[in-house]
Design an enzyme around this catalytic site. Structure first.
Site, mmCIF file in Angstrom:
data_model
loop_
_atom_site.group_PDB
_atom_site.id
_atom_site.type_symbol
_atom_site.label_atom_id
_atom_site.label_comp_id
_atom_site.label_asym_id
_atom_site.label_seq_id
_atom_site.Cartn_x
_atom_site.Cartn_y
_atom_site.Cartn_z
ATOM 1 N N HIS A 115 136.352 135.116 122.765
ATOM 2 C CA HIS A 115 137.461 136.073 122.563
ATOM 3 C C HIS A 115 138.360 135.635 121.417
ATOM 4 C CE1 HIS A 115 136.184 138.171 126.145
ATOM 5 N NE2 HIS A 115 136.182 137.018 126.803
ATOM 6 N N CYS B 83 165.894 107.515 126.016
ATOM 7 C CA CYS B 83 166.243 106.261 125.362
ATOM 8 C C CYS B 83 166.277 105.218 126.462
ATOM 9 C CB CYS B 83 167.615 106.346 124.705
ATOM 10 S SG CYS B 83 167.733 107.647 123.491
ATOM 11 N N GLU C 162 143.755 118.644 129.342
ATOM 12 C CA GLU C 162 144.279 117.277 129.445
ATOM 13 C C GLU C 162 143.601 116.361 128.437
ATOM 14 O OE1 GLU C 162 146.706 115.834 130.535
ATOM 15 O OE2 GLU C 162 146.128 113.726 130.567
ATOM 16 N N ARG D 155 160.315 104.323 126.429
ATOM 17 C CA ARG D 155 161.203 105.490 126.532
ATOM 18 C C ARG D 155 161.647 105.995 125.160
ATOM 19 N NH1 ARG D 155 163.425 105.886 131.645
ATOM 20 N NH2 ARG D 155 165.213 107.006 130.862
ATOM 21 N N LYS E 298 145.554 114.222 125.549
ATOM 22 C CA LYS E 298 145.375 112.761 125.366
ATOM 23 C C LYS E 298 145.056 112.455 123.916
ATOM 24 C CE LYS E 298 146.883 111.110 128.446
ATOM 25 N NZ LYS E 298 147.516 112.210 128.980
ATOM 26 N N ASN F 133 172.106 107.336 126.949
ATOM 27 C CA ASN F 133 170.822 108.044 127.061
ATOM 28 C C ASN F 133 171.159 109.423 127.615
ATOM 29 O OD1 ASN F 133 168.204 108.927 127.426
ATOM 30 N ND2 ASN F 133 168.026 107.960 129.440
ATOM 31 N N GLY F 134 170.855 110.464 126.859
ATOM 32 C CA GLY F 134 171.149 111.825 127.320
ATOM 33 C C GLY F 134 171.644 112.669 126.165
ATOM 34 N N LYS G 223 158.107 108.100 126.994
ATOM 35 C CA LYS G 223 157.394 108.172 128.264
ATOM 36 C C LYS G 223 158.113 109.079 129.256
ATOM 37 C CE LYS G 223 154.360 106.888 131.368
ATOM 38 N NZ LYS G 223 152.968 107.335 131.251
ATOM 39 N N TRP H 177 165.241 107.254 121.277
ATOM 40 C CA TRP H 177 164.394 108.400 120.945
ATOM 41 C C TRP H 177 165.359 109.437 120.407
ATOM 42 C CZ3 TRP H 177 163.776 113.571 122.320
ATOM 43 C CH2 TRP H 177 162.577 114.159 121.886
ATOM 44 N N GLU I 42 148.069 113.372 121.407
ATOM 45 C CA GLU I 42 149.371 112.689 121.531
ATOM 46 C C GLU I 42 149.315 111.232 121.102
ATOM 47 O OE1 GLU I 42 151.137 112.079 125.389
ATOM 48 O OE2 GLU I 42 149.207 112.092 126.377
HETATM 49 C C1 AGP Z 1 151.476 112.511 129.326
HETATM 50 O O1 AGP Z 1 150.372 111.890 128.645
HETATM 51 C C2 AGP Z 1 152.538 112.899 128.391
HETATM 52 N N1 AGP Z 1 153.104 111.725 127.822
HETATM 53 C C3 AGP Z 1 153.573 113.858 128.918
HETATM 54 O O2 AGP Z 1 153.008 115.136 128.782
HETATM 55 C C4 AGP Z 1 154.050 113.727 130.377
HETATM 56 O O3 AGP Z 1 153.004 114.048 131.258
HETATM 57 C C5 AGP Z 1 155.184 114.741 130.604
HETATM 58 O O4 AGP Z 1 156.260 114.389 129.774
HETATM 59 C C6 AGP Z 1 155.653 114.810 132.064
HETATM 60 O O5 AGP Z 1 156.177 113.556 132.438
HETATM 61 P P1 AGP Z 1 156.399 113.264 134.023
HETATM 62 O O6 AGP Z 1 155.047 113.329 134.659
HETATM 63 O O7 AGP Z 1 157.017 111.916 134.066
HETATM 64 O O8 AGP Z 1 157.300 114.348 134.556
#
Ligand code: AGP
Length: 588
Positions: A484, A2, A461, A29, A465, A100-101, A583, A76, A468
């Site tokens: 497989h 958050c 990756e 966030r 992308k 936040n937490g 984020k 969040w 997400e």
């Molecule tokens: C990346 O596109 C994602 N949003 C997410 O997987 C991110 O890489 C992951 O949460 C790790 O975050 P960090 O690199 O800040 O530790």
């Protein structure tokens, strides 16, 4: 996950607009709901809404509140759905609090408060902290004493900001595992990170775990977990923190994709590897999450091939719960854009606690973050502030640092790295070609990404992308693994996105693509000029510039980022703030 902001005006000016501006910098966030609370004219007032910050700004136009001290929050959701009742700030008769937490003992605290006759209006854990403060005030304690009692009683992770109706000249804040930055400027400010308060401040102090601070119009007093006053060093606010807007771009993500050549160039300029960095190291353990984990998977290929060091890459959230064997003289390398991912932080601390012979190094994009402050050694990805939830420039900057480390004994490859920024610049010119592919696949429900060797992690990756931000279910596979089982997924519709540049793996990858083509009609190939000669018109081709095949992971990430971005824009989804995500994942 958050965002929190607090502002105390030195001249009793209204702080609401500055709080909203700060929250805008923190929406990455979390953006399930938002709210603001102020103390003005002896009254405690609050406005909050579900949904994004725009909704709060609109509501404030209709129900304005004013005050010289205030706190704000963008959420969040962890405990309790994204409803207005669960939106922060949490308020009682005399207290407003944002958090936040996760409060791990909130149930027992709540039961005790209920027994004492206190009521609750939300399903959140955070509200317990606000009601606890009220209970202490009611028992005769001052705001300071109440705040100290509350942080003693709470267990878990927190960044708290609290204001009191009877104490309009102070903000109380505390930190345990969730970041808090205190800003000194025309006003006194406090926020989840520097970017949220940098517009109003010239210097910033980062709280450490267990710290709490009392913010007044004359400055701030910092206390450690034993309530001793502590001096904290101040960090000057830098331009990139202040100018972290979108500029002429329509989204942060495309701005950050386009900034990659410069991010790679700056990262190459720094991060020289000390000559004795690997001295005494017998193995490497990489700990990370999400995209950063994918960077670690690439690092494994490079470290084992060029440093001949056994390298294990672990998902940080799994690592410390499986009683891992931590061998002596391990280099524990944590990779993290934010430097605040609690899964990664806790995995690193687990290694530190369980084997003192290990060396802890971090690759991070945020200096002064919790992980960068805890690591023995820090490599800084010079990507600049990354706001888009989908990590792009930080990822290729992470790969750049990993390459510098892995090639540190290979001058020829180190020299090849110097060409990277320009080659990546050239790959961005493929935007139009990739747009056509995006148009073709935007309505698909599923997608498959295939890669081999050091491009297998990039297949993972690329899939992350796409999924997400566009919400298309995408999966990455090692191409050799398709036979497989996963090959059963191929039909005439599902796009099969294949990374197949020329080089050592070309023939193997080419035959994997033939197998896919024999079963499906939607094969898309990312290759280079030499590789393209082997493909006929039956596949869609995107031809990238040629480069040393060891550097494929960095170069081939970029078109996959563009593809995910364009599909999402075509689908009309929120590129920078995709649903359910945040984020910086500062809760386990
Ligand atoms: C990346 O596109 C994602 N949003 C997410 O997987 C991110 O890489 C992951 O949460 C790790 O975050 P960090 O690199 O800040 O530790």
């Amino acid at each position: 996950m958050c965002g929190i902001v607090g502002i105390l005006s030195k001249n009793n000016d209204d702080v609401v607009s500055d709080i909203i501006n700060g929250l805008e910098k923190l929406e990455y966030r979390g953006y399930d709901s938002a709210g603001v609370a102020v103390v003005g004219d002896g009254e405690l007032k609050r406005v909050r809404t579900v949904g994004k910050l725009n909704n709060l700004a609109d509501k404030l136009k209709v129900n304005p509140v004013k005050g010289g001290v205030g706190i704000g929050h963008t959420r969040w959701a962890t405990h309790g759905k994204a409803t207005e009742e669960n939106a922060h700030p949490m308020v009682t008769k005399d207290v407003a609090l944002v958090h936040n937490g996760i409060i791990e003992n909130y149930k027992e605290l709540k039961a005790d408060l209920l027994q004492k006759g206190y009521g609750f209006t939300s399903q959140t854990d955070s509200e317990v902290a606000a009601v606890y403060l009220q209970m202490e005030l009611d028992s005769g304690l001052s705001p300071r004493e109440a705040f100290r009692e509350m942080i003693k009683a709470v267990r878990g992770t927190y960044a708290f900001l609290a204001i009191f109706k009877t104490c309009p000249d102070m903000i109380f804040c505390a930190r345990n595992k969730s970041p808090v930055a205190v800003g000194f400027g025309d006003n006194m400010c406090v926020g989840s990170d520097a970017s949220s308060i940098s517009a109003n401040c010239s210097e910033i102090v980062y709280l450490d775990d267990g710290d709490y601070a009392e913010i007044t119009k004359d400055g701030a007093t910092f206390f450690d977990s034993n309530l001793n006053v502590v001096e904290k060093s101040r960090v000057a606010v830098t331009d990139d923190l202040v100018n972290s807007g979108k500029g002429e771009y329509s989204h942060y993500m495309i701005k950050e994709i386009m900034e990659q050549p410069s991010a790679i160039r700056k990262t190459l300029l720094g991060n020289d590897v000390p000559r004795d960095f690997f001295k005494g190291i017998s193995r490497i353990l990489i700990l990370a999450c999400g995209t950063s984990y994918h960077a670690g998977l690439v690092g494994k290929y490079w470290f084992e091939k060029y440093l001949r060091l056994p390298t294990h890459v672990e998902i940080a959230s799994e690592y410390r719960y499986r009683s891992p064997v931590i061998e002596d003289n391990t280099l524990a390398l944590v990779i993290t854009q934010s430097g605040e991912t609690i899964d990664t932080l806790e995995a690193m601390e687990y290694v530190r606690r369980n084997n003192v012979t290990c060396k802890l190094a971090a690759i991070t994009n945020v200096l002064n973050s919790a992980i960068s402050r805890s690591a023995d050694f820090v490599f800084h990805t010079e990507a600049g502030v990354e706001i888009g939830v989908a990590s792009t420039k930080a990822f290729t900057a992470q790969l750049t640092v990993l390459a510098k480390l892995a090639f540190s004994k290979n001058p020829e490859l180190l020299n090849q790295l110097q060409n990277l920024p320009q080659v990546c610049e050239n790959s961005l010119l493929l935007k139009e070609d990739i747009d056509k592919i995006a148009f073709k696949i935007k309505d698909c429900v599923n997608a498959i990404y295939l890669g081999r060797d050091n491009l297998y992690p990039i297949a993972l990756e690329g899939a992350l992308k796409l999924k997400e931000i566009s919400y298309i279910h995408a999966e990455g596979f090692a191409a050799g693994e398709m036979k497989h089982g996963p090959i059963a997924l191929i039909d005439d519709v599902v796009p099969v996105i294949c990374l197949c540049p020329s080089g050592n793996m070309f023939d193997k990858m080419f035959s994997n693509i033939q197998v896919a083509q024999a079963r499906g009609k939607n094969v898309i190939v990312f290759t280079d000029t030499t590789g393209a000669e082997s493909f006929d018109g039956s596949v869609e081709k995107i031809v990238l510039p040629s480069i040393n095949e060891e550097l494929y992971p960095i170069l081939y990430s970029i078109p996959l980022q563009l593809l995910a971005y364009m599909v999402t824009v075509l689908k009309g989804e929120d590129v920078d703030k995709p649903r359910n995500l945040a984020k910086s994942v500062t809760v386990e």
